[in-house]
Design a protein around this motif. Structure first.
Motif, PDB file in Angstrom:
ATOM      1  N   SER A   1     -18.273   9.967  -8.637  1.00  0.00           N
ATOM      2  CA  SER A   1     -18.643   8.595  -9.003  1.00  0.00           C
ATOM      3  C   SER A   1     -17.514   7.814  -9.677  1.00  0.00           C
ATOM      4  O   SER A   1     -17.591   6.596  -9.772  1.00  0.00           O
ATOM      5  CB  SER A   1     -19.882   8.602  -9.897  1.00  0.00           C
ATOM      6  OG  SER A   1     -19.631   9.299 -11.089  1.00  0.00           O
ATOM      7  N   ASP A   2     -16.458   8.499 -10.100  1.00  0.00           N
ATOM      8  CA  ASP A   2     -15.320   7.786 -10.699  1.00  0.00           C
ATOM      9  C   ASP A   2     -14.211   7.497  -9.689  1.00  0.00           C
ATOM     10  O   ASP A   2     -13.126   7.077 -10.046  1.00  0.00           O
ATOM     11  CB  ASP A   2     -14.769   8.553 -11.899  1.00  0.00           C
ATOM     12  CG  ASP A   2     -14.130   9.882 -11.525  1.00  0.00           C
ATOM     13  OD1 ASP A   2     -14.193  10.280 -10.339  1.00  0.00           O
ATOM     14  OD2 ASP A   2     -13.573  10.538 -12.428  1.00  0.00           O
ATOM     15  N   GLY A   3     -14.479   7.747  -8.402  1.00  0.00           N
ATOM     16  CA  GLY A   3     -13.509   7.451  -7.347  1.00  0.00           C
ATOM     17  C   GLY A   3     -12.687   8.635  -6.895  1.00  0.00           C
ATOM     18  O   GLY A   3     -12.049   8.594  -5.850  1.00  0.00           O
ATOM     19  N   ARG A   4     -12.674   9.714  -7.675  1.00  0.00           N
ATOM     20  CA  ARG A   4     -11.919  10.900  -7.280  1.00  0.00           C
ATOM     21  C   ARG A   4     -12.704  11.683  -6.225  1.00  0.00           C
ATOM     22  O   ARG A   4     -13.859  11.383  -5.937  1.00  0.00           O
ATOM     23  CB  ARG A   4     -11.629  11.785  -8.486  1.00  0.00           C
ATOM     24  CG  ARG A   4     -10.704  11.103  -9.487  1.00  0.00           C
ATOM     25  CD  ARG A   4     -10.397  11.966 -10.677  1.00  0.00           C
ATOM     26  NE  ARG A   4     -11.621  12.229 -11.446  1.00  0.00           N
ATOM     27  CZ  ARG A   4     -11.732  13.184 -12.357  1.00  0.00           C
ATOM     28  NH1 ARG A   4     -10.702  13.966 -12.645  1.00  0.00           N
ATOM     29  NH2 ARG A   4     -12.868  13.357 -13.010  1.00  0.00           N
ATOM     30  N   VAL A   5     -12.043  12.682  -5.653  1.00  0.00           N
ATOM     31  CA  VAL A   5     -12.658  13.518  -4.617  1.00  0.00           C
ATOM     32  C   VAL A   5     -12.507  14.977  -5.005  1.00  0.00           C
ATOM     33  O   VAL A   5     -11.419  15.420  -5.376  1.00  0.00           O
ATOM     34  CB  VAL A   5     -11.993  13.274  -3.237  1.00  0.00           C
ATOM     35  CG1 VAL A   5     -12.556  14.199  -2.187  1.00  0.00           C
ATOM     36  CG2 VAL A   5     -12.173  11.822  -2.816  1.00  0.00           C
ATOM     37  N   GLY A   6     -13.605  15.713  -4.913  1.00  0.00           N
ATOM     38  CA  GLY A   6     -13.582  17.151  -5.152  1.00  0.00           C
ATOM     39  C   GLY A   6     -13.454  17.883  -3.830  1.00  0.00           C
ATOM     40  O   GLY A   6     -13.965  17.431  -2.804  1.00  0.00           O
ATOM     41  N   LEU A   7     -12.782  19.014  -3.852  1.00  0.00           N
ATOM     42  CA  LEU A   7     -12.582  19.823  -2.653  1.00  0.00           C
ATOM     43  C   LEU A   7     -12.771  21.283  -3.032  1.00  0.00           C
ATOM     44  O   LEU A   7     -12.198  21.740  -4.032  1.00  0.00           O
ATOM     45  CB  LEU A   7     -11.154  19.597  -2.137  1.00  0.00           C
ATOM     46  CG  LEU A   7     -10.842  19.940  -0.706  1.00  0.00           C
ATOM     47  CD1 LEU A   7     -11.640  19.080   0.255  1.00  0.00           C
ATOM     48  CD2 LEU A   7      -9.361  19.765  -0.441  1.00  0.00           C
ATOM     49  N   ARG A   8     -13.608  22.018  -2.262  1.00  0.00           N
ATOM     50  CA  ARG A   8     -13.858  23.417  -2.579  1.00  0.00           C
ATOM     51  C   ARG A   8     -14.033  24.237  -1.309  1.00  0.00           C
ATOM     52  O   ARG A   8     -14.303  23.705  -0.232  1.00  0.00           O
ATOM     53  CB  ARG A   8     -15.093  23.574  -3.466  1.00  0.00           C
ATOM     54  CG  ARG A   8     -16.401  23.284  -2.757  1.00  0.00           C
ATOM     55  CD  ARG A   8     -17.585  23.433  -3.683  1.00  0.00           C
ATOM     56  NE  ARG A   8     -18.836  23.256  -2.952  1.00  0.00           N
ATOM     57  CZ  ARG A   8     -20.028  23.254  -3.526  1.00  0.00           C
ATOM     58  NH1 ARG A   8     -20.129  23.409  -4.836  1.00  0.00           N
ATOM     59  NH2 ARG A   8     -21.114  23.092  -2.797  1.00  0.00           N
ATOM     60  N   ASP A   9     -13.911  25.541  -1.460  1.00  0.00           N
ATOM     61  CA  ASP A   9     -14.110  26.501  -0.378  1.00  0.00           C
ATOM     62  C   ASP A   9     -15.605  26.793  -0.294  1.00  0.00           C
ATOM     63  O   ASP A   9     -16.212  27.261  -1.252  1.00  0.00           O
ATOM     64  CB  ASP A   9     -13.327  27.777  -0.693  1.00  0.00           C
ATOM     65  CG  ASP A   9     -13.433  28.834   0.381  1.00  0.00           C
ATOM     66  OD1 ASP A   9     -14.311  28.739   1.263  1.00  0.00           O
ATOM     67  OD2 ASP A   9     -12.638  29.780   0.345  1.00  0.00           O
ATOM     68  N   SER A  10     -16.209  26.538   0.854  1.00  0.00           N
ATOM     69  CA  SER A  10     -17.655  26.741   0.987  1.00  0.00           C
ATOM     70  C   SER A  10     -18.059  28.204   0.861  1.00  0.00           C
ATOM     71  O   SER A  10     -19.207  28.503   0.541  1.00  0.00           O
ATOM     72  CB  SER A  10     -18.167  26.168   2.313  1.00  0.00           C
ATOM     73  OG  SER A  10     -17.603  26.869   3.396  1.00  0.00           O
ATOM     74  N   GLU A  11     -17.129  29.116   1.096  1.00  0.00           N
ATOM     75  CA  GLU A  11     -17.444  30.544   0.946  1.00  0.00           C
ATOM     76  C   GLU A  11     -17.479  30.967  -0.519  1.00  0.00           C
ATOM     77  O   GLU A  11     -18.023  32.005  -0.848  1.00  0.00           O
ATOM     78  CB  GLU A  11     -16.422  31.392   1.696  1.00  0.00           C
ATOM     79  CG  GLU A  11     -16.542  31.268   3.201  1.00  0.00           C
ATOM     80  CD  GLU A  11     -15.577  32.181   3.917  1.00  0.00           C
ATOM     81  OE1 GLU A  11     -14.369  32.180   3.584  1.00  0.00           O
ATOM     82  OE2 GLU A  11     -16.037  32.905   4.810  1.00  0.00           O
ATOM     83  N   HIS A  12     -16.879  30.170  -1.393  1.00  0.00           N
ATOM     84  CA  HIS A  12     -16.818  30.488  -2.828  1.00  0.00           C
ATOM     85  C   HIS A  12     -17.091  29.231  -3.668  1.00  0.00           C
ATOM     86  O   HIS A  12     -16.235  28.797  -4.438  1.00  0.00           O
ATOM     87  CB  HIS A  12     -15.456  31.081  -3.185  1.00  0.00           C
ATOM     88  CG  HIS A  12     -15.133  32.311  -2.416  1.00  0.00           C
ATOM     89  ND1 HIS A  12     -15.704  33.521  -2.692  1.00  0.00           N
ATOM     90  CD2 HIS A  12     -14.328  32.509  -1.347  1.00  0.00           C
ATOM     91  CE1 HIS A  12     -15.257  34.428  -1.837  1.00  0.00           C
ATOM     92  NE2 HIS A  12     -14.423  33.836  -1.009  1.00  0.00           N
ATOM     93  N   PRO A  13     -18.286  28.656  -3.542  1.00  0.00           N
ATOM     94  CA  PRO A  13     -18.572  27.414  -4.276  1.00  0.00           C
ATOM     95  C   PRO A  13     -18.617  27.581  -5.787  1.00  0.00           C
ATOM     96  O   PRO A  13     -18.564  26.596  -6.520  1.00  0.00           O
ATOM     97  CB  PRO A  13     -19.938  26.989  -3.724  1.00  0.00           C
ATOM     98  CG  PRO A  13     -20.545  28.239  -3.207  1.00  0.00           C
ATOM     99  CD  PRO A  13     -19.398  29.094  -2.732  1.00  0.00           C
ATOM    100  N   GLU A  14     -18.675  28.821  -6.251  1.00  0.00           N
ATOM    101  CA  GLU A  14     -18.703  29.061  -7.693  1.00  0.00           C
ATOM    102  C   GLU A  14     -17.324  28.888  -8.341  1.00  0.00           C
ATOM    103  O   GLU A  14     -17.217  28.715  -9.555  1.00  0.00           O
ATOM    104  CB  GLU A  14     -19.245  30.465  -8.001  1.00  0.00           C
ATOM    105  CG  GLU A  14     -18.302  31.601  -7.669  1.00  0.00           C
ATOM    106  CD  GLU A  14     -18.186  31.967  -6.173  1.00  0.00           C
ATOM    107  OE1 GLU A  14     -17.357  32.834  -5.857  1.00  0.00           O
ATOM    108  OE2 GLU A  14     -18.908  31.392  -5.332  1.00  0.00           O
ATOM    109  N   LYS A  15     -16.276  28.916  -7.535  1.00  0.00           N
ATOM    110  CA  LYS A  15     -14.924  28.736  -8.064  1.00  0.00           C
ATOM    111  C   LYS A  15     -14.660  27.261  -8.347  1.00  0.00           C
ATOM    112  O   LYS A  15     -15.244  26.381  -7.719  1.00  0.00           O
ATOM    113  CB  LYS A  15     -13.895  29.276  -7.070  1.00  0.00           C
ATOM    114  CG  LYS A  15     -13.950  30.781  -6.943  1.00  0.00           C
ATOM    115  CD  LYS A  15     -12.819  31.277  -6.083  1.00  0.00           C
ATOM    116  CE  LYS A  15     -12.844  32.800  -6.018  1.00  0.00           C
ATOM    117  NZ  LYS A  15     -11.743  33.317  -5.223  1.00  0.00           N
ATOM    118  N   SER A  16     -13.775  26.992  -9.275  1.00  0.00           N
ATOM    119  CA  SER A  16     -13.443  25.612  -9.628  1.00  0.00           C
ATOM    120  C   SER A  16     -12.842  24.880  -8.440  1.00  0.00           C
ATOM    121  O   SER A  16     -11.885  25.370  -7.826  1.00  0.00           O
ATOM    122  CB  SER A  16     -12.445  25.581 -10.786  1.00  0.00           C
ATOM    123  OG  SER A  16     -13.024  26.080 -11.948  1.00  0.00           O
TER     124      SER A  16
END
Length: 71
Positions: free
Chosen positions: A33-48
């Motif tokens: 919501s602040d304009g940034r984008v998050g990116l993560r590995d779907s196999e390990h969503p618990e990781k930062s």
């Protein structure tokens, strides 16, 4: 990771490419919501996840569309 970013990621709506199907082998992205984008590995969503500014994300998407990351 700071408290604000942590809260934004907790409510993020993650998206993955339809090409990945149900396999889970994909990278997921979420607009924050602040304009940034998050990116993560779907196999390990618990990781930062990684969090990018809008300009960094736009530069990456532009390069991807131009084939700059085709290996």
């Amino acid at each position: 990771m700071d408290e604000i970013t942590t809260k934004l990621l907790e409510t993020a709506e993650w998206r993955k490419a339809t090409r990945s199907g149900d396999s889970g082998d994909c990278i997921e992205a979420a607009p924050l919501s602040d304009g940034r984008v998050g990116l993560r590995d779907s196999e390990h969503p618990e990781k930062s996840p990684y969090v990018f500014s809008p300009s960094v994300w736009e530069a990456f998407i532009d390069g991807a569309k131009k084939g700059e990351f085709d290996f």
